[in-house]
Motif scaffolding. Structure first.
Motif, PDB file in Angstrom:
ATOM      1  N   ASN A  55     -44.716  58.618   6.292  1.00 60.65           N
ATOM      2  CA  ASN A  55     -45.626  59.517   6.997  1.00 60.65           C
ATOM      3  C   ASN A  55     -45.907  60.708   6.100  1.00 60.65           C
ATOM      4  O   ASN A  55     -45.030  61.521   5.842  1.00 60.65           O
ATOM      5  N   ARG A  56     -47.122  60.763   5.576  1.00 62.70           N
ATOM      6  CA  ARG A  56     -47.572  61.932   4.827  1.00 62.70           C
ATOM      7  C   ARG A  56     -48.912  62.375   5.387  1.00 62.70           C
ATOM      8  O   ARG A  56     -49.845  62.698   4.668  1.00 62.70           O
ATOM      9  N   PHE A  57     -48.976  62.336   6.715  1.00 65.56           N
ATOM     10  CA  PHE A  57     -50.177  62.729   7.442  1.00 65.56           C
ATOM     11  C   PHE A  57     -51.400  61.957   6.932  1.00 65.56           C
ATOM     12  O   PHE A  57     -51.336  60.748   6.793  1.00 65.56           O
ATOM     13  N   CYS A  58     -52.501  62.630   6.623  1.00 62.06           N
ATOM     14  CA  CYS A  58     -53.734  61.910   6.303  1.00 62.06           C
ATOM     15  C   CYS A  58     -53.647  61.055   5.047  1.00 62.06           C
ATOM     16  O   CYS A  58     -54.467  60.166   4.845  1.00 62.06           O
ATOM     17  N   SER A  59     -52.683  61.328   4.190  1.00 63.85           N
ATOM     18  CA  SER A  59     -52.554  60.535   2.962  1.00 63.85           C
ATOM     19  C   SER A  59     -51.415  59.520   3.062  1.00 63.85           C
ATOM     20  O   SER A  59     -50.893  59.073   2.038  1.00 63.85           O
ATOM     21  N   SER A  60     -51.048  59.128   4.275  1.00 61.61           N
ATOM     22  CA  SER A  60     -49.929  58.194   4.454  1.00 61.61           C
ATOM     23  C   SER A  60     -50.197  56.842   3.802  1.00 61.61           C
ATOM     24  O   SER A  60     -49.306  56.243   3.200  1.00 61.61           O
ATOM     25  N   GLY A  61     -51.427  56.340   3.921  1.00 58.23           N
ATOM     26  CA  GLY A  61     -51.762  55.062   3.289  1.00 58.23           C
ATOM     27  C   GLY A  61     -51.679  55.151   1.776  1.00 58.23           C
ATOM     28  O   GLY A  61     -51.207  54.221   1.101  1.00 58.23           O
ATOM     29  N   LEU A  62     -52.140  56.284   1.217  1.00 60.19           N
ATOM     30  CA  LEU A  62     -52.046  56.484  -0.235  1.00 60.19           C
ATOM     31  C   LEU A  62     -50.589  56.602  -0.669  1.00 60.19           C
ATOM     32  O   LEU A  62     -50.203  56.124  -1.743  1.00 60.19           O
ATOM     33  N   LYS A  63     -49.778  57.240   0.165  1.00 61.00           N
ATOM     34  CA  LYS A  63     -48.354  57.371  -0.146  1.00 61.00           C
ATOM     35  C   LYS A  63     -47.687  56.006  -0.159  1.00 61.00           C
ATOM     36  O   LYS A  63     -46.837  55.728  -1.020  1.00 61.00           O
ATOM     37  N   ALA A  64     -48.076  55.128   0.764  1.00 61.10           N
ATOM     38  CA  ALA A  64     -47.532  53.771   0.784  1.00 61.10           C
ATOM     39  C   ALA A  64     -47.914  53.033  -0.497  1.00 61.10           C
ATOM     40  O   ALA A  64     -47.090  52.329  -1.108  1.00 61.10           O
ATOM     41  N   THR A  65     -49.173  53.199  -0.924  1.00 63.75           N
ATOM     42  CA  THR A  65     -49.628  52.576  -2.168  1.00 63.75           C
ATOM     43  C   THR A  65     -48.843  53.113  -3.358  1.00 63.75           C
ATOM     44  O   THR A  65     -48.433  52.358  -4.251  1.00 63.75           O
ATOM     45  N   GLN A  66     -48.634  54.420  -3.369  1.00 61.32           N
ATOM     46  CA  GLN A  66     -47.871  55.035  -4.459  1.00 61.32           C
ATOM     47  C   GLN A  66     -46.436  54.514  -4.502  1.00 61.32           C
ATOM     48  O   GLN A  66     -45.900  54.220  -5.582  1.00 61.32           O
ATOM     49  N   ASP A  67     -45.818  54.369  -3.349  1.00 61.55           N
ATOM     50  CA  ASP A  67     -44.429  53.896  -3.298  1.00 61.55           C
ATOM     51  C   ASP A  67     -44.312  52.475  -3.849  1.00 61.55           C
ATOM     52  O   ASP A  67     -43.396  52.173  -4.616  1.00 61.55           O
ATOM     53  N   ILE A  68     -45.230  51.602  -3.452  1.00 63.90           N
ATOM     54  CA  ILE A  68     -45.198  50.223  -3.953  1.00 63.90           C
ATOM     55  C   ILE A  68     -45.469  50.205  -5.455  1.00 63.90           C
ATOM     56  O   ILE A  68     -44.788  49.499  -6.225  1.00 63.90           O
ATOM     57  N   ALA A  69     -46.460  50.973  -5.905  1.00 66.11           N
ATOM     58  CA  ALA A  69     -46.794  51.016  -7.327  1.00 66.11           C
ATOM     59  C   ALA A  69     -45.613  51.544  -8.150  1.00 66.11           C
ATOM     60  O   ALA A  69     -45.324  51.028  -9.239  1.00 66.11           O
ATOM     61  N   ASN A  70     -44.944  52.566  -7.626  1.00 68.06           N
ATOM     62  CA  ASN A  70     -43.789  53.123  -8.341  1.00 68.06           C
ATOM     63  C   ASN A  70     -42.667  52.098  -8.467  1.00 68.06           C
ATOM     64  O   ASN A  70     -41.998  52.008  -9.505  1.00 68.06           O
ATOM     65  N   GLN A  71     -42.443  51.328  -7.408  1.00 69.15           N
ATOM     66  CA  GLN A  71     -41.394  50.315  -7.467  1.00 69.15           C
ATOM     67  C   GLN A  71     -41.705  49.249  -8.515  1.00 69.15           C
ATOM     68  O   GLN A  71     -40.815  48.790  -9.233  1.00 69.15           O
ATOM     69  N   ILE A  72     -42.983  48.861  -8.591  1.00 68.43           N
ATOM     70  CA  ILE A  72     -43.382  47.874  -9.601  1.00 68.43           C
ATOM     71  C   ILE A  72     -43.236  48.468 -10.995  1.00 68.43           C
ATOM     72  O   ILE A  72     -42.725  47.829 -11.918  1.00 68.43           O
ATOM     73  N   SER A  73     -43.667  49.715 -11.145  1.00 67.38           N
ATOM     74  CA  SER A  73     -43.601  50.383 -12.442  1.00 67.38           C
ATOM     75  C   SER A  73     -42.167  50.502 -12.944  1.00 67.38           C
ATOM     76  O   SER A  73     -41.893  50.371 -14.141  1.00 67.38           O
ATOM     77  N   LEU A  74     -41.233  50.739 -12.023  1.00 66.47           N
ATOM     78  CA  LEU A  74     -39.821  50.885 -12.391  1.00 66.47           C
ATOM     79  C   LEU A  74     -39.121  49.549 -12.598  1.00 66.47           C
ATOM     80  O   LEU A  74     -37.977  49.503 -13.049  1.00 66.47           O
ATOM     81  N   GLY A  75     -39.803  48.457 -12.246  1.00 64.17           N
ATOM     82  CA  GLY A  75     -39.203  47.143 -12.415  1.00 64.17           C
ATOM     83  C   GLY A  75     -38.340  46.701 -11.256  1.00 64.17           C
ATOM     84  O   GLY A  75     -37.652  45.685 -11.340  1.00 64.17           O
ATOM     85  N   ASN A  76     -38.383  47.436 -10.146  1.00 64.68           N
ATOM     86  CA  ASN A  76     -37.588  47.060  -8.978  1.00 64.68           C
ATOM     87  C   ASN A  76     -38.155  45.819  -8.293  1.00 64.68           C
ATOM     88  O   ASN A  76     -37.404  45.006  -7.748  1.00 64.68           O
TER      89      ASN A  76
END
Length: 250
Positions: free
Chosen positions: A112-133
């Motif tokens: 939950n990041r208010f109006c940018s919650s969907g973007l935050k979800a995208t960022q979280d998934i992208a970060n996990q891929i970037s880190l190799g998780n």
């Protein structure tokens, strides 16, 4: 894989590019979005999705994602749902994912990041891929606006309210938008002209089918508020664009 990683490191050490070349430069460790789809956008409390719960929206969208992407569900390792209004969003995305055919080996969470919650979800998934998780993940943003808002039921603790910045967090969005307009001297006329142009662009895009390839149809049920009659509908278009809107009409 080692050679690809080395080449990627060497590219970082070489003179940097700028502008379009920097954006379009490809590297072996790039994180890419392979599919971007959405449901139609409907009107809150009176539109075609007013009687459709969040769980069915998320479930329907996940099924469409699996079908349209032709991906093996076993490859999905994590799903993140951006949501503001529903405190049970984590339960919903977990159950919806399992029902959509995604295995229980895939994790699921909500942010939950208010109006940018969907973007935050995208960022979280992208970060996990970037880190190799993980290698493959799904990010979603979903709200059922007919369920009401997220306004606080009671004020913050009195000690918190001693901070004016903290107390300002209780202002509704309508008031904060008025504050922004005042602080940046954005007149009502300027806003109406921008809004009219936005409606006109949306109308043109809808008429010419520019949204069609990104919208996945949703079949659901709608209850008539007067008769109570329930009927099945399939939504394929956004309900928001108001055709014929002009500055004068606003």
């Amino acid at each position: 894989m080692a050679s690809e990683r080395l080449n990627s490191i060497l590219s970082h050490l070489s003179p940097s590019k700028s502008g379009l070349p920097a954006i379009t430069q490809k590297n072996p460790d790039d994180v890419v979005i392979t599919l971007a789809v959405r449901t139609p956008l409907a009107k809150g409390f009176k539109g075609g999705l007013k009687d459709t719960k969040l769980d069915y929206l998320v479930y329907s969208l996940l099924k469409k994602v699996i079908d349209k992407s032709n991906i093996d569900p076993q490859m999905v390792e994590d799903i993140c749902l951006g949501n503001v209004n529903d405190g049970k969003a984590a339960y919903i995305v977990r159950a919806a994912a399992l029902a959509a055919g995604i295995p229980n080996t895939a994790a699921a969470s909500s942010v939950n990041r208010f109006c940018s919650s969907g973007l935050k979800a995208t960022q979280d998934i992208a970060n996990q891929i970037s880190l190799g998780n993980i290698d493959v993940g799904i990010a979603i943003g979903a709200e059922m606006m007919s369920a009401g808002g997220d306004r606080l039921a009671s004020p913050f603790h009195e000690e918190i309210l001693q901070s004016q910045d903290a107390a300002d967090c209780m202002q509704p969005m309508g008031q904060t938008s008025e504050n922004v307009g005042k602080d940046f001297e954005i007149s009502r006329e300027a806003q109406d002209r921008f809004a009219a142009e936005s409606y006109q662009r949306a109308e043109r895009a809808q008429k010419e089918g520019w949204f069609d390839d990104e919208i996945v149809p949703i079949t659901t049920k709608v209850i008539d508020p007067k008769s109570g009659e329930e009927r099945q509908v399939t939504l394929t278009k956004d309900e928001g664009p108001r055709w014929g809107t002009t500055f004068e009409s606003l």
